[in-house]
Design a protein around this motif. Structure first.
Motif, short mmCIF file in Angstrom:
data_model
loop_
_atom_site.label_atom_id
_atom_site.label_comp_id
_atom_site.label_asym_id
_atom_site.label_seq_id
_atom_site.Cartn_x
_atom_site.Cartn_y
_atom_site.Cartn_z
N LEU A 1 79.02 18.67 49.09
CA LEU A 1 77.70 18.81 49.70
C LEU A 1 77.36 20.30 49.75
CD1 LEU A 1 78.14 16.33 52.67
CD2 LEU A 1 76.51 16.06 50.79
N VAL A 2 76.22 20.66 49.20
CA VAL A 2 75.81 22.06 49.10
C VAL A 2 74.54 22.26 49.92
CG1 VAL A 2 75.14 23.92 47.53
CG2 VAL A 2 76.74 22.15 46.76
N SER A 3 74.54 23.24 50.81
CA SER A 3 73.31 23.57 51.54
C SER A 3 72.48 24.52 50.69
CB SER A 3 73.63 24.19 52.90
OG SER A 3 74.38 25.38 52.75
N HIS A 4 71.19 24.30 50.67
CA HIS A 4 70.31 25.12 49.83
C HIS A 4 70.32 26.58 50.26
CE1 HIS A 4 67.34 25.43 53.05
NE2 HIS A 4 67.45 24.12 53.23
N ALA A 5 69.81 27.44 49.39
CA ALA A 5 69.72 28.88 49.70
C ALA A 5 68.75 29.11 50.86
CB ALA A 5 69.27 29.65 48.46
N SER A 6 68.80 30.28 51.43
CA SER A 6 67.99 30.57 52.62
C SER A 6 66.50 30.61 52.29
CB SER A 6 68.41 31.89 53.24
OG SER A 6 68.06 32.98 52.42
N ARG B 1 64.37 36.38 47.92
CA ARG B 1 65.70 36.58 48.50
C ARG B 1 66.57 35.34 48.32
NH1 ARG B 1 67.03 38.57 54.71
NH2 ARG B 1 69.21 37.92 54.75
N GLY B 2 66.00 34.17 48.53
CA GLY B 2 66.76 32.94 48.35
C GLY B 2 67.19 32.75 46.91
N ARG B 3 66.29 33.02 45.97
CA ARG B 3 66.65 32.88 44.56
C ARG B 3 67.75 33.87 44.17
NH1 ARG B 3 61.00 32.43 44.21
NH2 ARG B 3 60.82 34.61 43.54
N ALA B 4 67.69 35.07 44.75
CA ALA B 4 68.73 36.07 44.46
C ALA B 4 70.08 35.61 44.99
CB ALA B 4 68.35 37.41 45.07
N GLU B 5 70.09 34.95 46.14
CA GLU B 5 71.34 34.44 46.69
C GLU B 5 71.99 33.43 45.75
OE1 GLU B 5 70.02 34.71 51.44
OE2 GLU B 5 70.22 32.77 50.44
N ALA C 1 75.83 16.96 45.89
CA ALA C 1 74.52 16.73 46.49
C ALA C 1 74.03 18.03 47.12
CB ALA C 1 74.59 15.63 47.54
N VAL C 2 72.85 18.45 46.73
CA VAL C 2 72.24 19.66 47.29
C VAL C 2 71.24 19.22 48.36
CG1 VAL C 2 70.93 21.75 46.83
CG2 VAL C 2 72.50 20.85 45.08
N THR C 3 71.48 19.65 49.58
CA THR C 3 70.67 19.18 50.69
C THR C 3 70.54 20.30 51.73
OG1 THR C 3 70.41 17.39 52.30
CG2 THR C 3 72.67 18.00 51.72
N HIS C 4 70.48 19.95 53.00
CA HIS C 4 70.17 20.88 54.08
C HIS C 4 71.34 21.02 55.05
CE1 HIS C 4 65.95 20.48 52.73
NE2 HIS C 4 66.32 19.25 52.49
N ALA C 5 71.43 22.16 55.69
CA ALA C 5 72.53 22.43 56.61
C ALA C 5 72.71 21.34 57.66
CB ALA C 5 72.35 23.79 57.27
N PRO C 6 71.63 20.84 58.30
CA PRO C 6 71.85 19.78 59.30
C PRO C 6 72.52 18.54 58.73
CG PRO C 6 69.67 20.74 59.57
CD PRO C 6 70.22 21.29 58.29
N GLU D 1 78.73 25.35 62.30
CA GLU D 1 77.80 26.30 61.68
C GLU D 1 77.87 26.14 60.16
OE1 GLU D 1 75.59 28.18 63.00
OE2 GLU D 1 76.13 27.90 65.11
N ILE D 2 76.72 26.02 59.54
CA ILE D 2 76.61 25.90 58.09
C ILE D 2 75.64 26.97 57.58
CG2 ILE D 2 75.94 24.45 56.14
CD1 ILE D 2 78.41 23.39 57.48
N ALA D 3 76.15 27.91 56.81
CA ALA D 3 75.30 28.97 56.26
C ALA D 3 74.63 28.51 54.97
CB ALA D 3 76.16 30.21 55.98
N PRO D 4 73.57 29.18 54.54
CA PRO D 4 72.98 28.85 53.24
C PRO D 4 74.02 28.92 52.13
CG PRO D 4 71.54 30.30 54.48
CD PRO D 4 72.81 30.23 55.25
#
Length: 206
Positions: A12-17, A35-39, A157-162, A183-186
Motif C-alpha cells: 500500500l503506497v500513500s500518494h505524494a504530498s 513539490r509533490g511531483r518532485a517527491e 495499491a496507491v491510495t491515501h494515508a488514512p 503516522e503515515i508520511a507521503p
C-alpha cells in the motif's frame, strides 16, 4: 517463513504530498503540485525496484493518487473503494478555521472513532471499508495476475494515508481508537500479507 500457495503480498503506497496537506487543510481533489511531483521523481527508482513487475495495480480515483501511480510507472486500475476518507463539509477547509468555528465537532471527530459530525465518514467506518476491500482482494485480482508466481499474488495499491492507517488497524484487529497513533508520511509504503492466518503487517522492504 515462506508464503503458502496463492498467498497475497500487498504493498500500500500513500500518494505524494499535496499543497492542501502542507497548508493544514482537509484535502480536496487536486492534482500533485510541483513539490509533490518532485517527491515522486526522487523516490521513483527505488520504489519501482521494490514493486514486482507482474503485480496487479490499483489506485484511488483521486487525481493525486493517479498522478503518483503514473509517476511510478504503474498501469493501475481505478478502484472507488480506495478513495480518500470522506470529510463531508470539511473538504478543503483549514483545521485552524474549524478549531474556531466548530471546536466541539472537531474534538469529537478526533477523539471518538464513531463520530462523524461533519457529515462524512467516521474512523470506524473507514476501517470497515478498508477491511472489506482487503477481504475481497483475492476476487478483485482474479484473472489479473497470470504472470505472477504460483506461490503469491503480488498487489500494489496507491491510495491515501488514512487508508494505510485503516489497513494496519484492520490487519492487527485493533480498535479504531488507535488510529491517531499511526503516522503515515507521503509516499510511505505499508506491506501486508494474507495467508491462512489472515492479514499480517510486515516491515516494508523499500
Amino acid at each position: 517463513m515462506e508464503m503458502n500457495r496463492m498467498d497475497t503480498r500487498l504493498l500500500l503506497v500513500s500518494h505524494a504530498s499535496r499543497a492542501a496537506q502542507r497548508a493544514g487543510r482537509f484535502p480536496a481533489d487536486h492534482p500533485l503540485d510541483a513539490r509533490g511531483r518532485a517527491e515522486v521523481e526522487t523516490k521513483a527508482v527505488r520504489m519501482r525496484v521494490a514493486i514486482p513487475d507482474a503485480a496487479a495495480a490499483f489506485v484511488s480515483p483521486a487525481v493525486c493518487a493517479r498522478d503518483t501511480a503514473l509517476a511510478l510507472g504503474l498501469a493501475a486500475t481505478v478502484d472507488d473503494a480506495l478513495a480518500d476518507m470522506n470529510y463531508g463539509s470539511w473538504h478543503g477547509r483549514r483545521l485552524a478555521d474549524l478549531s474556531v468555528e466548530a471546536p466541539q465537532d472537531l474534538a469529537a471527530w478526533t477523539r471518538d472513532p464513531d463520530a462523524a459530525p461533519h457529515g462524512g465518514e467516521s474512523l470506524s467506518q473507514l476501517v470497515k471499508r478498508m477491511g472489506a476491500w482487503l477481504d475481497a482482494l483475492d476476487d478483485a485480482i482474479s484473472g489479473t495476475t497470470s504472470g505472477t508466481s504460483k506461490h503469491v499474488h503480488n498487489v500494489v495499491a496507491v491510495t491515501h494515508a488514512p487508508l494505510l492507517r485503516a489497513a494496519i488497524v484492520y490487519a492487527l484487529g485493533a480498535s479504531p481508537a488507535v488510529f491517531a497513533r499511526i503516522e503515515i508520511a507521503p509516499l510511505s509504503v505499508v506491506e501486508l500479507r494474507h495467508s491462512q492466518r489472515g492479514w499480517t503487517w510486515w516491515p516494508a522492504s523499500i
